[in-house]
Design a protein around this motif. Structure first.
Motif, PDB file in Angstrom:
ATOM      1  N   UNK A  25       0.815  -1.229   0.000  1.00 20.35           N
ATOM      2  CA  UNK A  25       0.000   0.000   0.000  1.00 20.35           C
ATOM      3  C   UNK A  25       0.845   1.274   0.000  1.00 20.35           C
ATOM      4  N   UNK A  26       2.167   1.114   0.021  1.00 15.92           N
ATOM      5  CA  UNK A  26       3.054   2.271  -0.114  1.00 15.92           C
ATOM      6  C   UNK A  26       3.215   3.114   1.129  1.00 15.92           C
ATOM      7  N   UNK A  47      -6.561   3.980   1.666  1.00 14.10           N
ATOM      8  CA  UNK A  47      -7.712   3.086   1.838  1.00 14.10           C
ATOM      9  C   UNK A  47      -8.012   2.324   0.554  1.00 14.10           C
ATOM     10  N   UNK A  48      -7.982   3.024  -0.573  1.00 12.48           N
ATOM     11  CA  UNK A  48      -8.248   2.362  -1.842  1.00 12.48           C
ATOM     12  C   UNK A  48      -7.236   1.241  -2.095  1.00 12.48           C
ATOM     13  N   UNK A  49      -5.985   1.504  -1.792  1.00 17.24           N
ATOM     14  CA  UNK A  49      -4.960   0.464  -1.960  1.00 17.24           C
ATOM     15  C   UNK A  49      -5.155  -0.669  -0.954  1.00 17.24           C
ATOM     16  N   UNK A  54      -5.824  -6.151   0.631  1.00 15.57           N
ATOM     17  CA  UNK A  54      -6.438  -7.086   1.568  1.00 15.57           C
ATOM     18  C   UNK A  54      -7.536  -7.931   0.913  1.00 15.57           C
ATOM     19  N   UNK A  55      -7.778  -7.700  -0.379  1.00 14.64           N
ATOM     20  CA  UNK A  55      -8.828  -8.415  -1.113  1.00 14.64           C
ATOM     21  C   UNK A  55     -10.153  -8.351  -0.364  1.00 14.64           C
ATOM     22  N   UNK A  56     -10.557  -7.128  -0.023  1.00 15.27           N
ATOM     23  CA  UNK A  56     -11.784  -6.956   0.746  1.00 15.27           C
ATOM     24  C   UNK A  56     -12.649  -5.868   0.147  1.00 15.27           C
TER      25      UNK A  56
END
Length: 143
Positions: A25-26, A47-49, A54-56
Protein backbone atom coordinates in the motif's frame (compact mmCIF):
# COMPACT_ATOMS: atom_id res chain seq x y z
CA UNK A 1 -14.57 -3.76 16.59
CA UNK A 2 -12.75 -0.82 15.02
CA UNK A 3 -11.12 -0.42 11.63
CA UNK A 4 -7.66 -1.23 13.05
CA UNK A 5 -8.78 -4.63 14.34
CA UNK A 6 -10.41 -5.32 10.99
CA UNK A 7 -7.25 -4.37 9.07
CA UNK A 8 -5.25 -6.75 11.23
CA UNK A 9 -7.80 -9.58 10.90
CA UNK A 10 -7.94 -9.19 7.11
CA UNK A 11 -4.14 -9.04 6.88
CA UNK A 12 -3.82 -12.22 8.93
CA UNK A 13 -6.58 -13.89 6.91
CA UNK A 14 -4.50 -13.59 3.74
CA UNK A 15 -1.32 -14.50 5.63
CA UNK A 16 0.91 -11.47 5.14
CA UNK A 17 3.03 -9.47 7.56
CA UNK A 18 2.73 -5.80 8.43
CA UNK A 19 5.85 -5.22 6.36
CA UNK A 20 4.35 -6.90 3.30
CA UNK A 21 1.09 -4.96 3.66
CA UNK A 22 3.07 -1.72 4.04
CA UNK A 23 4.96 -2.50 0.83
CA UNK A 24 1.72 -3.22 -1.05
CA UNK A 25 0.00 0.00 0.00
CA UNK A 26 3.05 2.27 -0.11
CA UNK A 27 3.45 3.19 3.56
CA UNK A 28 5.91 2.31 6.31
CA UNK A 29 5.50 -0.80 8.47
CA UNK A 30 5.10 1.47 11.51
CA UNK A 31 2.16 3.20 9.75
CA UNK A 32 0.45 -0.19 9.34
CA UNK A 33 1.07 -0.88 13.03
CA UNK A 34 -0.49 2.48 13.91
CA UNK A 35 -3.53 1.69 11.74
CA UNK A 36 -3.97 -1.68 13.43
CA UNK A 37 -3.75 -0.12 16.92
CA UNK A 38 -6.16 2.69 15.94
CA UNK A 39 -3.49 5.28 16.68
CA UNK A 40 -3.94 6.72 13.20
CA UNK A 41 -6.14 6.01 10.21
CA UNK A 42 -5.24 5.60 6.55
CA UNK A 43 -5.82 8.49 4.18
CA UNK A 44 -8.32 8.08 1.37
CA UNK A 45 -5.82 7.06 -1.31
CA UNK A 46 -4.26 4.51 1.08
CA UNK A 47 -7.71 3.09 1.84
CA UNK A 48 -8.25 2.36 -1.84
CA UNK A 49 -4.96 0.46 -1.96
CA UNK A 50 -5.92 -1.36 1.26
CA UNK A 51 -9.09 -2.74 -0.33
CA UNK A 52 -7.01 -4.24 -3.12
CA UNK A 53 -4.11 -5.41 -0.94
CA UNK A 54 -6.44 -7.09 1.57
CA UNK A 55 -8.83 -8.42 -1.11
CA UNK A 56 -11.78 -6.96 0.75
CA UNK A 57 -14.84 -4.83 0.19
CA UNK A 58 -15.09 -1.40 1.88
CA UNK A 59 -17.98 -2.73 3.98
CA UNK A 60 -15.66 -5.24 5.60
CA UNK A 61 -13.54 -2.41 7.03
CA UNK A 62 -16.35 0.01 7.90
CA UNK A 63 -19.06 -2.37 9.10
CA UNK A 64 -19.04 -0.86 12.60
CA UNK A 65 -19.09 2.75 11.43
CA UNK A 66 -21.93 2.79 8.92
CA UNK A 67 -25.44 1.83 9.95
CA UNK A 68 -27.40 1.23 6.75
CA UNK A 69 -30.66 1.44 8.72
CA UNK A 70 -29.94 5.12 9.41
CA UNK A 71 -28.83 6.08 5.90
CA UNK A 72 -30.79 9.01 4.44
CA UNK A 73 -31.84 6.95 1.43
CA UNK A 74 -33.16 4.13 3.60
CA UNK A 75 -35.06 6.54 5.87
CA UNK A 76 -36.60 8.21 2.82
CA UNK A 77 -37.64 4.85 1.36
CA UNK A 78 -39.21 3.78 4.67
CA UNK A 79 -41.33 6.95 4.68
CA UNK A 80 -42.22 6.48 1.00
CA UNK A 81 -43.42 2.93 1.65
CA UNK A 82 -45.84 4.22 4.29
CA UNK A 83 -47.54 6.60 1.84
CA UNK A 84 -50.86 5.83 0.23
CA UNK A 85 -51.24 5.73 -3.56
CA UNK A 86 -51.94 9.46 -3.80
CA UNK A 87 -48.84 10.33 -1.75
CA UNK A 88 -46.63 8.06 -3.84
CA UNK A 89 -47.92 9.61 -7.05
CA UNK A 90 -47.10 13.08 -5.73
CA UNK A 91 -43.59 12.06 -4.66
CA UNK A 92 -43.00 10.28 -7.98
CA UNK A 93 -44.13 13.34 -9.95
CA UNK A 94 -41.93 15.70 -7.91
CA UNK A 95 -38.98 13.34 -8.19
CA UNK A 96 -39.34 13.12 -11.95
CA UNK A 97 -39.62 16.89 -12.31
CA UNK A 98 -36.59 17.57 -10.10
CA UNK A 99 -34.51 14.83 -11.72
CA UNK A 100 -35.22 16.28 -15.12
CA UNK A 101 -34.49 19.80 -13.90
CA UNK A 102 -31.15 18.75 -12.54
CA UNK A 103 -30.19 16.53 -15.45
CA UNK A 104 -31.84 17.91 -18.55
CA UNK A 105 -33.05 21.48 -18.14
CA UNK A 106 -36.40 21.18 -19.92
CA UNK A 107 -39.03 18.84 -18.57
CA UNK A 108 -41.97 17.21 -20.28
CA UNK A 109 -44.08 15.17 -17.87
CA UNK A 110 -47.46 13.53 -17.84
CA UNK A 111 -49.00 14.64 -14.58
CA UNK A 112 -52.00 13.11 -12.89
CA UNK A 113 -54.82 15.45 -11.98
CA UNK A 114 -55.74 14.95 -8.36
CA UNK A 115 -59.12 16.69 -8.49
CA UNK A 116 -62.26 14.57 -8.50
CA UNK A 117 -63.15 13.12 -11.90
CA UNK A 118 -60.33 14.92 -13.63
CA UNK A 119 -58.57 13.37 -16.58
CA UNK A 120 -54.76 13.47 -16.68
CA UNK A 121 -53.31 16.42 -18.54
CA UNK A 122 -49.88 16.65 -20.10
CA UNK A 123 -47.78 19.53 -18.87
CA UNK A 124 -44.68 21.04 -20.38
CA UNK A 125 -42.52 22.72 -17.81
CA UNK A 126 -39.58 24.87 -18.69
CA UNK A 127 -36.85 26.08 -16.43
CA UNK A 128 -37.22 29.78 -15.77
CA UNK A 129 -34.09 31.80 -16.20
CA UNK A 130 -32.30 32.05 -12.87
CA UNK A 131 -34.68 29.76 -11.02
CA UNK A 132 -35.49 26.10 -10.60
CA UNK A 133 -38.44 24.49 -12.34
CA UNK A 134 -41.70 24.55 -10.42
CA UNK A 135 -45.30 24.11 -11.34
CA UNK A 136 -46.47 27.56 -12.41
CA UNK A 137 -50.09 26.48 -12.52
CA UNK A 138 -51.96 23.52 -11.07
CA UNK A 139 -52.66 20.51 -13.23
CA UNK A 140 -56.40 20.87 -12.63
CA UNK A 141 -58.89 23.73 -12.66
CA UNK A 142 -60.73 24.71 -9.49
CA UNK A 143 -64.49 24.26 -9.77
Amino acid sequence: MGIGIRIRALRERIGITQEELARRIGVTPSAVGNYERDISHPKEEVLYRLFTALSCEPNELFADYYNVRLSPVRLHMMKYQELDEHGRELVDACTEIEHSRCCKGLTAVAARSFGKNKAPEKLRLSKRKGAGSILDKPDYKEE
